[in-house]
Design a protein around this motif. Structure first.
Motif, mmCIF file in Angstrom:
data_model
loop_
_atom_site.group_PDB
_atom_site.id
_atom_site.type_symbol
_atom_site.label_atom_id
_atom_site.label_comp_id
_atom_site.label_asym_id
_atom_site.label_seq_id
_atom_site.Cartn_x
_atom_site.Cartn_y
_atom_site.Cartn_z
ATOM 1 N N ARG A 254 59.253 -17.179 85.326
ATOM 2 C CA ARG A 254 58.311 -16.583 86.289
ATOM 3 C C ARG A 254 58.997 -15.649 87.282
ATOM 4 O O ARG A 254 58.377 -15.286 88.272
ATOM 5 N N ILE A 255 60.266 -15.321 86.998
ATOM 6 C CA ILE A 255 60.907 -14.227 87.755
ATOM 7 C C ILE A 255 61.752 -13.424 86.768
ATOM 8 O O ILE A 255 62.442 -14.001 85.916
ATOM 9 N N THR A 256 61.674 -12.107 86.893
ATOM 10 C CA THR A 256 62.570 -11.270 86.094
ATOM 11 C C THR A 256 63.114 -10.122 86.964
ATOM 12 O O THR A 256 62.412 -9.644 87.847
ATOM 13 N N ARG A 257 64.394 -9.769 86.710
ATOM 14 C CA ARG A 257 65.010 -8.693 87.514
ATOM 15 C C ARG A 257 65.014 -7.384 86.754
ATOM 16 O O ARG A 257 65.169 -7.383 85.531
ATOM 17 N N TYR A 258 64.893 -6.286 87.489
ATOM 18 C CA TYR A 258 65.136 -4.947 86.933
ATOM 19 C C TYR A 258 66.282 -4.333 87.719
ATOM 20 O O TYR A 258 66.058 -3.661 88.725
ATOM 21 N N HIS B 261 68.325 -2.004 87.125
ATOM 22 C CA HIS B 261 68.519 -0.546 87.162
ATOM 23 C C HIS B 261 67.832 0.097 88.363
ATOM 24 O O HIS B 261 68.282 1.134 88.843
ATOM 25 N N ASN B 262 66.743 -0.493 88.861
ATOM 26 C CA ASN B 262 66.129 0.120 90.050
ATOM 27 C C ASN B 262 65.944 -0.886 91.198
ATOM 28 O O ASN B 262 65.054 -0.719 92.040
ATOM 29 N N ASN B 263 66.814 -1.882 91.251
ATOM 30 C CA ASN B 263 66.815 -2.861 92.355
ATOM 31 C C ASN B 263 65.423 -3.451 92.624
ATOM 32 O O ASN B 263 64.952 -3.487 93.767
ATOM 33 N N SER B 264 64.781 -3.881 91.545
ATOM 34 C CA SER B 264 63.457 -4.480 91.733
ATOM 35 C C SER B 264 63.369 -5.783 90.942
ATOM 36 O O SER B 264 64.278 -6.131 90.173
ATOM 37 N N MET B 265 62.308 -6.497 91.121
ATOM 38 C CA MET B 265 62.052 -7.685 90.310
ATOM 39 C C MET B 265 60.547 -7.926 90.210
ATOM 40 O O MET B 265 59.763 -7.333 90.965
ATOM 41 N N VAL B 266 60.173 -8.768 89.271
ATOM 42 C CA VAL B 266 58.757 -9.132 89.138
ATOM 43 C C VAL B 266 58.687 -10.657 89.154
ATOM 44 O O VAL B 266 59.469 -11.320 88.467
ATOM 45 N N ASN B 267 57.782 -11.207 89.977
ATOM 46 C CA ASN B 267 57.640 -12.665 89.983
ATOM 47 C C ASN B 267 56.194 -13.064 89.802
ATOM 48 O O ASN B 267 55.276 -12.343 90.196
ATOM 49 N N SER B 268 56.046 -14.233 89.188
ATOM 50 C CA SER B 268 54.692 -14.794 89.022
ATOM 51 C C SER B 268 54.732 -16.256 89.465
ATOM 52 O O SER B 268 54.168 -17.129 88.818
ATOM 53 N N LEU B 269 55.449 -16.518 90.575
ATOM 54 C CA LEU B 269 55.679 -17.906 90.985
ATOM 55 C C LEU B 269 54.370 -18.655 91.242
ATOM 56 O O LEU B 269 54.205 -19.798 90.796
ATOM 57 N N GLY B 270 53.457 -18.015 92.003
ATOM 58 C CA GLY B 270 52.164 -18.679 92.281
ATOM 59 C C GLY B 270 52.271 -19.843 93.245
ATOM 60 O O GLY B 270 51.738 -20.916 92.955
ATOM 61 N N PHE B 271 52.988 -19.635 94.356
ATOM 62 C CA PHE B 271 53.031 -20.604 95.462
ATOM 63 C C PHE B 271 53.615 -21.985 95.144
ATOM 64 O O PHE B 271 53.064 -23.004 95.604
ATOM 65 N N PRO B 272 54.695 -22.113 94.376
ATOM 66 C CA PRO B 272 55.261 -23.464 94.254
ATOM 67 C C PRO B 272 55.793 -23.880 95.629
ATOM 68 O O PRO B 272 56.495 -23.113 96.281
ATOM 69 N N LEU C 250 57.390 -12.619 81.468
ATOM 70 C CA LEU C 250 56.863 -13.747 82.234
ATOM 71 C C LEU C 250 55.883 -14.540 81.380
ATOM 72 O O LEU C 250 55.101 -13.952 80.626
ATOM 73 N N LYS C 251 55.933 -15.856 81.519
ATOM 74 C CA LYS C 251 55.070 -16.718 80.706
ATOM 75 C C LYS C 251 53.592 -16.358 80.880
ATOM 76 O O LYS C 251 52.822 -16.347 79.915
ATOM 77 N N VAL C 252 53.192 -16.055 82.121
ATOM 78 C CA VAL C 252 51.774 -15.756 82.355
ATOM 79 C C VAL C 252 51.437 -14.285 82.106
ATOM 80 O O VAL C 252 50.285 -13.872 82.262
ATOM 81 N N GLY C 253 52.441 -13.479 81.749
ATOM 82 C CA GLY C 253 52.190 -12.095 81.320
ATOM 83 C C GLY C 253 52.002 -11.073 82.429
ATOM 84 O O GLY C 253 51.900 -9.882 82.155
ATOM 85 N N GLN C 254 51.928 -11.541 83.665
ATOM 86 C CA GLN C 254 51.796 -10.591 84.782
ATOM 87 C C GLN C 254 52.393 -11.183 86.045
ATOM 88 O O GLN C 254 52.572 -12.398 86.143
#
Ligand SMILES: Cc1cc2nc3c(=O)[nH]c(=O)nc-3n(C[C@H](O)[C@H](O)[C@H](O)COP(=O)(O)O)c2cc1C
Length: 327
Positions: free
Chosen positions: A102-106, A108-119, A249-253
């Protein structure tokens, strides 16, 4: 390239991002961790005062919500030179969050995507954690929930532990938050908070675009701004991550954070300040990683800024560096 970035590129970034974040939490919750983080503390010579919600702060830089969701490492974070720290987001009951990964890094442009959903561990356990501290850095608590009563209950329970609140209706990873994206429900939330208000609070709004603000987003933001203005809300945080699809990400977004958000953050601050004309504390969040950007946002009308993703890419020395360069 800094030593921190060299080590990150070659070691830390080879591992799963959430695993590294969890390891860091374990290290920073150790009783010796504050000695380690005090190596990065800002000197008393490098203080740039600002006010957020009438509170005098030693720096316009803050730690954004979601970095210490359970308020488990605040003692270590206390040393880093933030003007204030946002703990949480806390919910009434414990939540496991979405499925992993539920987290992935990019990188190359100092970014990331997360789908944690308030754990998070839920308010009861988090109050236990908060009771242990005597912090130097002022604390704001980020709270959220599925209903108005969840949020007002959290507000009451946590009032003794912080100088103010951030009400998070902005996360793109929590479907039920959409309830508050209806203007009537949103205004009812604010009216309910005002009835029990003992501490100031800011609202953290969602992000509707990633580059220039389009006309449709402007109309939506203006409706929110009018409600904030009509109900004397103390502050506004612009903004959270930007919703994107990502098959890793497991949830796709999830929500995109980091460098690619900066221009949109700048447009948002400028647009909001045209509306509020310096009569509301506006805090910038999204893609901030340099002192020039902080200066630019303060000039556009922000009272302060918050950092998250840039700490992963630049390391804990970033706060000290920006504080120093701001003078
Ligand atoms: C892994 C992760 C978890 C986050 N969790 C929360 C959260 O619990 N509550 C919240 O309001 N924002 C949360 N955020 C959003 C950040 O507070 C911030 O608004 C956003 O990441 C944009 O700033 P940045 O580009 O400096 O990271 C989270 C961001 C990340 C990357």
């Amino acid at each position: 390239m800094t030593l921190y970035r060299f080590i990150s590129n070659n070691i830390l970034f080879k591992f799963d991002p959430e695993f590294i974040h969890d390891c860091m939490q374990v290290i920073l919750s150790n009783k010796f961790a504050p000695y380690l983080t005090s190596l990065y503390s800002t000197s008393n010579k490098h203080i740039s005062k600002t006010y957020i919600m009438r509170k005098e702060l030693n720096s316009p830089l803050a730690l954004a919500a979601g970095f210490d969701k359970n308020c488990a490492i605040l003692k270590a974070l206390d040393k880093l030179g933030f003007g204030y720290i946002v703990g949480g987001t806390v919910t009434i009951n414990p939540r496991p969050g979405n499925l992993k990964p539920r987290i992935t890094r990019y990188v190359h442009n100092n970014s990331m995507v997360n789908s944690l959903g308030f754990p998070n561990l839920g308010v009861e356990k988090i109050i236990e954690n908060l009771s242990k501290y005597d912090l130097k850095t002022p604390l704001i608590m980020s709270i959220s929930g599925d209903s108005i009563s969840d949020i007002t209950e959290l507000y009451k329970l946590l009032s003794d532990y912080c100088f103010g609140f951030e009400i998070n209706i902005s996360s793109p990873n929590t479907e039920k938050l959409k309830y508050f994206h209806d203007y009537n429900n949103f205004e009812n939330l604010i009216k309910s908070l005002n009835e029990i208000k003992s501490k100031p609070y800011m609202i953290k709004l969602p992000r509707f675009g990633i580059s220039n603000l389009d006309q449709k987003s402007k109309v939506i933001y203006e409706k929110y701004f009018q409600i904030l203005s009509d109900n004397n809300v103390d502050g506004l945080v612009l903004s959270n991550t930007f919703p994107v699809e990502d098959s890793i990400l497991k949830v796709g977004q999830g929500g995109l954070s980091g460098k690619p958000l900066y221009q949109n953050t700048k447009h948002l601050i400028s647009f909001a300040n045209q509306f509020f004309k310096n009569n509301l504390d506006i805090v910038a969040s999204g893609g901030i990683s340099t002192s020039d950007e902080v200066r630019e946002l303060l000039k556009e009308g922000a009272s302060g800024v918050q950092l998250w993703t840039s700490l992963i890419y630049e390391g804990p020395g970033l706060i000290k560096r920006i504080n120093k360069e701001l003078l």
